[in-house]
Every structure is written in structure tokens, then in C-alpha cells.
Design an enzyme around this catalytic site. Structure first.
Site, mmCIF file in Angstrom:
data_model
loop_
_atom_site.group_PDB
_atom_site.id
_atom_site.type_symbol
_atom_site.label_atom_id
_atom_site.label_comp_id
_atom_site.label_asym_id
_atom_site.label_seq_id
_atom_site.Cartn_x
_atom_site.Cartn_y
_atom_site.Cartn_z
ATOM 1 N N PRO A 185 38.864 18.544 43.514
ATOM 2 C CA PRO A 185 38.523 18.301 43.272
ATOM 3 C C PRO A 185 37.007 19.194 44.134
ATOM 4 C CG PRO A 185 40.871 16.714 44.188
ATOM 5 C CD PRO A 185 41.011 18.406 44.243
ATOM 6 N N SER A 187 35.363 18.112 46.406
ATOM 7 C CA SER A 187 35.368 18.076 47.469
ATOM 8 C C SER A 187 35.721 19.338 48.165
ATOM 9 C CB SER A 187 35.030 16.533 47.364
ATOM 10 O OG SER A 187 36.468 16.317 47.562
ATOM 11 N N HIS A 377 33.959 57.343 37.099
ATOM 12 C CA HIS A 377 33.706 57.752 38.090
ATOM 13 C C HIS A 377 34.022 56.373 39.314
ATOM 14 C CE1 HIS A 377 30.081 59.123 36.279
ATOM 15 N NE2 HIS A 377 30.890 59.889 36.178
ATOM 16 N N GLU A 378 34.978 56.539 40.134
ATOM 17 C CA GLU A 378 35.506 55.549 41.048
ATOM 18 C C GLU A 378 34.434 56.487 42.302
ATOM 19 O OE1 GLU A 378 37.803 52.999 42.092
ATOM 20 O OE2 GLU A 378 36.574 53.160 43.222
ATOM 21 N N HIS A 446 33.610 47.918 36.562
ATOM 22 C CA HIS A 446 34.923 46.983 37.709
ATOM 23 C C HIS A 446 34.254 47.605 38.911
ATOM 24 C CE1 HIS A 446 38.507 47.469 35.406
ATOM 25 N NE2 HIS A 446 38.263 48.033 34.709
ATOM 26 N N GLU A 447 34.995 46.085 39.478
ATOM 27 C CA GLU A 447 34.837 46.219 40.958
ATOM 28 C C GLU A 447 32.909 45.308 41.132
ATOM 29 O OE1 GLU A 447 36.350 48.981 41.798
ATOM 30 O OE2 GLU A 447 38.191 47.487 41.492
ATOM 31 N N GLU A 465 35.349 44.005 35.713
ATOM 32 C CA GLU A 465 36.668 43.637 36.106
ATOM 33 C C GLU A 465 35.928 42.535 36.450
ATOM 34 O OE1 GLU A 465 40.148 45.250 37.761
ATOM 35 O OE2 GLU A 465 38.129 45.206 38.585
ATOM 36 N N GLU A 471 46.171 44.975 36.161
ATOM 37 C CA GLU A 471 47.003 45.650 37.125
ATOM 38 C C GLU A 471 47.521 45.210 38.473
ATOM 39 O OE1 GLU A 471 43.026 47.729 37.900
ATOM 40 O OE2 GLU A 471 42.976 46.238 39.942
HETATM 41 C C1 NOJ Z 1 40.916 49.925 40.742
HETATM 42 C C2 NOJ Z 1 40.617 49.255 38.805
HETATM 43 O O1 NOJ Z 1 40.776 47.944 38.519
HETATM 44 C C3 NOJ Z 1 40.874 50.290 38.314
HETATM 45 O O2 NOJ Z 1 41.396 49.573 36.793
HETATM 46 C C4 NOJ Z 1 41.797 51.991 38.769
HETATM 47 O O3 NOJ Z 1 42.059 52.164 38.117
HETATM 48 C C5 NOJ Z 1 41.487 51.202 40.345
HETATM 49 N N1 NOJ Z 1 40.564 50.457 41.318
HETATM 50 C C6 NOJ Z 1 41.358 53.274 40.813
HETATM 51 O O4 NOJ Z 1 39.461 53.058 40.569
#
Ligand code: NOJ
Length: 664
Positions: A185, A187, A377-378, A446-447, A465, A471
Site C-alpha cells: 500500500p 502508506s 564508454h564506461e 547505462h546507469e 538501463e 546481468e
Molecule cells: C554496468 C552495465 O550495466 C553493464 O552492462 C556493463 O557491462 C558494466 N557496467 C561495465 O561497464
């Protein structure tokens, strides 16, 4: 064709008295939906500016406060309504890609001009649009003498639900929104990160979210004093303020979808209608597609991101993936771990490949094979460094013909300081998407910050994402996503836009973490390609797991761009069936999935063209299929069907059925 008619000329008011009870105030102003079922009312009571909403005469939202809290003052009391304007629109627009080719934008609008009674006479407009399937409103602050630079400390906006409805949501500050949606709920919730999806006792389905989040903080809500009265809490800066801005400005739209069925939630396009039209004039380079990747192998610990004997991004391995993509007509191959920095996740360089990743050889080969390398690009959450390299990074990719980049922001706080969903993060993500558009690059974010429909304005923002994706079934210590997860997220996170959920598991053995696994049958993995809408759709497993499996045909033939979408049946958390018509042919694709319970469904195919025969190729859970004991059996059968056919579907525990309907 756009029709925009001013219905009533301005209503000028000299004075508006206050009323103790909002709903009895004769000086409220209201606007109804085009079908006249929804009524949005606004007025002023002693405690401030209020609104309430009803459907067919029954309250959906009881009186709820409107207003903003600024650095040194609130702007909602001691105010008057100076003017009210009405308008309406009914036009249809064509998205560059999507779940249908035509989107109707039909609403009635009310603009409420509010002004302070004090000497400052600060003013704002509440812009309200009421559609047949819900409403959106936002605050607009025009340029004015006594309001220039503004610091918003919070929004006073409320959503006062008259009953303590059941709702699915994740809490505010769920890391990267990767949480399991909990039904309880209103609340009982502690905090809520929108979208929050509600089922009322009378069978209404509501979804509260926002649209067009631009240079502002994301909206969260929380129940006031453990009630169903929700208040807004904007994600703050590290210094406590919520938004820094100056007039003129407007907030994002606060939106509520009001639907008669769970399926209708999925068909509402209210959020997209409340975003600005496409700004990319020549969008011919924006192409939805299906992709594979050197990715699951890292999550399963077969490969590494960083160099070493099992480096996933090694040139030979990438060429092998390109060959596989070419022979199965995938548009792209994602490669993670190609650039310097994976050893410590801090010193990423976006223009420096590792020596064993020969970008020229790889992209030349990919071109020959009519496949594209999908870049990665991470950032580790270091947005400042990423922004300083952004243009060069996109230039490098363009030079090698890479037109899609997956971005990532794994890390506690952005630049060690700011939340992903605060104004700081919102500004950064927007900058990346706009810069990518200049370089003709599509983005898979992602993120991210929770999506709010920006893909209408920048259709190079393909997918995101912001969900507990597949994953988690590789490494989550809790064993992976529960069976019902995929029957909930289309109705929650899915309402915010395309999801890069990454379905496609064909091998259910997890050698690295045997107690963690994908909790579905193989047939359900096929159906997820239809259920989880994404214009970039991944087949996530390692390619060797697809070889010689006849069920792979469903994945390779399932389109990613649609001309129509229908939802024949749905019960949130239990089952859902979605059928979509291919944008480039007369064929339909259907996916049906269930939670941990096996079940029989009868699906009327009345969405098919009348008087036409179709060949249905059905991929269903085979004998003894069961997500825990034996996920593998898939039975493939063919039959002739038409729009009068009611297709019996039998789903194993956490099973699925996927159907290709080819027009004969
Ligand atoms: C989290 C991402 O969701 C995933 O897809 C990725 O492989 C890893 N980070 C590394 O960047």
C-alpha cells in the site's frame, strides 16, 4: 495536421476569495479531457493553491497542494489567480522509431496565471494538459522583475490519493534504479522513485511519473505521515539545494496515466506527447537494430575487461563475433574493455585502445561484413573527465564508422559528489546526448537518470538501463532476478521508455556462481524480445551458446521497430502478452510470459487483418520445461491462423511463448 484552437478567450478575474474547503469553492477552474471523463480542477484555499482530479465523477486525486519552495520564501500562499486560458489540440505525429508509427496527441489545456498578492507580485503559470488517458501539469515562470536567479529548495506539489492503493515501486536512491519493484500500500512505502504504478480496488491503473526532465532534479515522492498522500522530494545537490535556475524557466511535467486496464498503461503515449518534438532534422542515420556483444562472457567471468590471457576485446575474438553477427544479420557487436582504464576503473581514456584491440582492423572488417562495432564508454561516474574528452571520443569513433555508443556510470556518486538523478546528473546526461547527436551517434545509456521521454526530442537516445537487468542473473548474490520480475517491469520502469534489459540467455549454467541464474525458461527468453521494448535489442548470450539451436530463429527474425502494439492480456506480477506489428512488413510478433506459476492463456488474434490468413510459427515451452528444473525444452510448431483464431497458450513455470505471424 495541427489544430490548435483557442476555445475561450481569457477570463480576467479581479479578486478570488479563499475557501476553507477546496471542493466547495465556487471559484475553482476546471478542464475536462476530450472524452469528458476526466476532470482537473484548480483553485485557492486558505492554505494555498490546490488541484484535484476525478474520473467519471469519482476522485482520482483528492485536493493536493501546488507550489514551490524557494531559497528564502515559498511561492504558494497569499496568491491569486489572475487569468485562466483554455485551448485544445488534436494532432498526430510520427516518431522516428517506436512501438507504433502514429501517435495521437489529443488534449484539452488550461493555463492558470497565478500572482502573489505581496509587493513582489511574483508570477507563474500552471500549465495543465488533460488527455483521455491522464494528465500532465508543470509550472512555468516567465521573465519578471522580481524573480531572476532562483534557487528551488523543493516542490510543494502533492498527489493525494483518496485511498491507500496497492502500488509497485522502488525506493528513492535505489542504486542506478536497479531494484526489485515491491507491491505494497502507498502508506507503507518509505520513499518512491517514480514511475510508481498503482492498482485501485475499483480496477483502475494509475502511473505517476514525469515528462521532459530538462535542467532540473528528478522527482521522487514519499507518503506524508504514513498515508496515501504523496509529497514531492526532488533529488538534491550535495549542498542541499534542489535546482539552480533563472527565469524564464519551466519545470518538467508531473504526469499521471489513468487507465482502465494494466495493458492500457503500456499503450499510453502521454509522456512522449509532453516532450518536445524531434530536433534532429536529418535522422536518416538513426537506425534501430539488434546486437550481440562481448559482454555476457565478462559477467560470467569467462573473459576480462582488462588485458590478460582472457581479454574479451582481443582482436581475434571481436572478429569472431563480427562473423557471427554477419551470418545472423545482427546490426552490431558491442565490445566492452577495449580502452585503457579497466585495471582501476578510474583512469579511463576514451580515445586509447588497448594494444590487443586493433580498432582499424576491426572496423574495416566490420564494414566489409556490413556489421557495426558498437562502442563503449564506461566513465566510472567521472563525468568531468568524460566531458573533457567527449568530443574527441566521439570523433575517434566516427572516424572508424562507429555510430552507436553504450555509456556507463558505475560508481557511487558522480565525480564523488553528486547523485545521478540530481540536476548535476541531468545536465551531464543531456550534454552527452546532445553532443552525440552532433556527431551522429546513437546512445545506449547505462546507469542513467530515470528516462522521461527525451528520446522524442533526441531520437539518438535509443535505449537506457535504469533497471535491474539480466546481468543480475550473472553475479547477484541473491541468486538473480525472481521469476515475476519480468512481469512487473513493463508496467513500471517500462513506462519511462525503452529498456536495455539484455534478454537472450540460451545457456543457463553459471560456472562462476552456480547459485545465481536466469530464472526463466528458454522460450521465455525469446518472448522477452517482444515484451521488453527496446529499439536496440541485445541477444546477450555468448555466441557459442546460440550455435545450432533452432530456437535462435525467433531472435534473429524478430524486428525492433514497430508500426502497432497491442496488449491482449496482462496482470501485473503474473503474466503479460504483447503483440507488435513489424514496421517494415505485414508480419506480427507475439510474446507471452508468466511468473513462477505455469498457466494457460487464450489469446484472441483479433488484432490481425481481417480476411487474411497467417502462418503462425510458435516457439513454446516444450515437454517438462520448468525454469528451476529444466529451462531448455522448446517446441516449435506451425499452424494457419486468422483474426478469428483464439490461440491457446500454455506457459511453463516462468515460461514463455513467442510467435511469428507471417501474412500468407
Ligand atoms: C554496468 C552495465 O550495466 C553493464 O552492462 C556493463 O557491462 C558494466 N557496467 C561495465 O561497464
Amino acid at each position: 495536421m495541427k489544430k490548435f484552437i483557442i476555445r475561450f478567450l481569457s477570463v480576467f478575474l479581479l479578486l478570488l476569495g479563499t475557501a476553507n474547503v477546496f471542493s466547495q469553492n465556487p471559484k475553482n477552474y476546471s478542464v475536462k479531457s476530450p472524452d469528458a471523463k476526466l476532470n482537473f480542477e484548480i483553485g485557492i484555499s486558505e492554505t494555498g493553491l490546490y488541484y484535484q482530479v476525478s474520473k467519471n465523477g469519482k476522485l482520482v486525486l483528492a485536493p493536493s497542494l501546488l507550489g514551490l519552495k524557494l531559497k528564502n520564501s515559498e511561492i504558494h500562499k497569499n496568491i491569486e489567480i489572475k487569468e485562466v486560458k483554455y485551448a485544445e489540440a488534436d494532432d498526430t505525429w510520427q516518431p522516428i522509431w517506436g512501438e507504433e508509427t502514429q501517435i495521437r496527441n489529443q488534449y484539452h489545456q488550461m493555463l492558470v496565471y497565478v500572482q502573489e498578492k505581496t509587493n513582489l507580485k511574483r508570477k507563474f503559470i500552471v500549465n495543465i494538459k488533460v488527455f483521455n488517458d491522464g494528465f500532465g501539469f508543470r509550472y512555468e515562470f516567465p521573465e519578471q522583475k522580481n524573480m531572476k536567479d532562483i534557487v528551488i529548495m523543493d516542490e510543494l506539489t502533492e498527489f493525494n490519493f483518496p485511498e491507500d492503493h496497492q502500488a509497485w515501486s522502488i525506493p528513492y536512491q535505489t542504486e542506478f534504479y536497479e531494484g526489485l519493484f515491491k507491491k505494497e500500500p502507498l502508506s507503507k512505502k518509505d520513499t518512491i522513485s517514480t514511475p510508481v504504478t498503482i492498482e485501485t480496488k475499483s480496477g483502475q491503473f494509475l502511473a505517476l511519473h514525469e515528462a521532459n526532465l530538462t535542467d532540473y532534479a528528478a522527482m521522487n515522492v514519499y507518503p506524508d505521515k504514513k498515508s496515501s498522500h504523496l509529497k514531492v522530494y526532488l533529488t538534491p545537490w550535495s549542498t542541499g539545494e534542489k535546482v539552480f535556475t533563472k527565469t524564464p524557466f519551466q519545470t518538467p511535467w508531473r504526469t499521471l496515466i489513468i487507465a482502465d486496464s494494466a495493458g492500457d498503461l503500456l499503450l499510453s503515449r502521454l509522456m512522449l506527447n509532453l516532450n518536445d518534438p524531434n530536433t534532429i532534422k536529418d535522422a536518416s542515420w538513426i537506425k534501430p537494430g539488434r546486437y550481440i556483444g562481448i559482454w555476457w562472457g565478462m559477467h560470467m567471468k569467462k573473459y576480462t575487461w582488462e588485458p590478460g590471457p582472457n581479454h574479451g576485446a582481443k582482436t581475434e575474438n571481436v572478429l569472431r563475433y563480427i562473423d557471427f553477427a554477419a551470418s545472423h544479420k545482427f546490426a552490431g557487436v558491442l565490445v566492452e574493455g577495449w580502452n585503457i582504464g579497466w585495471e582501476d576503473w578510474k583512469s579511463f581514456e576514451f580515445d586509447k585502445p588497448y594494444p590487443d584491440f586493433d580498432i582499424k582492423k576491426i572496423t574495416d572488417y566490420a564494414k566489409q561484413k556490413n556489421v557495426e562495432l558498437i562502442g563503449h564508454h564506461e566513465t566510472g561516474g567521472n563525468t568531468l573527465k568524460y566531458e573533457s574528452q567527449l568530443k574527441d571520443a566521439f570523433k575517434l569513433y566516427r572516424k572508424y564508422g562507429v555510430t552507436t555508443v553504450k555509456t556507463g556510470y558505475v560508481g557511487g556518486l558522480l565525480d564523488g559528489k553528486e547523485q545521478h538523478s540530481g540536476q548535476y546528473g541531468v545536465r551531464h546526461y543531456r550534454k552527452v546526448i546532445e553532443t552525440a547527436a552532433q556527431y551522429k551517434i546513437m546512445i545506449d545509456n547505462h546507469e542513467p537518470v530515470m528516462p522521461s521521454g527525451l528520446q522524442r526530442t533526441f531520437p539518438n537516445l535509443m535505449t537506457q538501463e535504469g533497471v535491474r537487468g539480466q546481468e543480475w542473473d550473472a553475479w547477484s548474490k541473491d541468486g538473480g532476478n525472481p521469476a515475476e520480475h519480468t512481469t512487473i517491469i513493463p508496467f513500471t520502469r517500462g513506462l519511462a521508455g525503452p529498456i536495455d534489459f539484455t534478454p537472450g540467455t540460451f545457456n543457463f549454467t553459471n560456472t562462476a556462481l552456480p547459485d545465481t541464474k536466469v530464472h526463466t525458461t528458454l522460450a521465455k527468453q525469446l518472448a522477452l524480445s517482444v515484451i521488453m521494448y527496446s529499439p536496440l535489442q541485445m541477444a546477450s548470450d555468448m555466441i557459442e551458446n546460440y550455435e545450432n539451436n533452432p530456437a535462435f530463429e525467433f531472435i534473429t527474425s524478430c524486428p525492433v521497430n514497430w508500426s502497432k502494439t497491442v496488449v491482449p492480456n496482462a496482470k501485473i506480477g503474473e503474466y503479460v502478452t504483447i503483440a507488435r506489428k513489424d514496421k517494415d512488413s505485414e508480419n506480427w510478433y507475439l510474446g507471452s510470459i508468466t511468473n513462477a506459476d505455469s498457466r494457460q492463456l487464450n489469446v484472441p488474434l483479433n488484432f490481425l487483418n481481417k480476411n487474411v490468413k497467417y502462418k503462425a510459427k510458435i516457439f513454446k515451452d516444450g515437454k517438462d520445461a520448468d525454469f528451476e528444473k529444466n529451462p531448455y525444452p522448446v517446441e516449435i510448431l506451425e499452424m494457419e491462423v486468422n483474426s478469428d483464431t483464439v490461440l491457446p497458450i500454455s506457459l511453463a513455470r516462468s515460461g514463455g511463448t513467442a510467435v511469428i505471424l507471417v501474412k500468407l
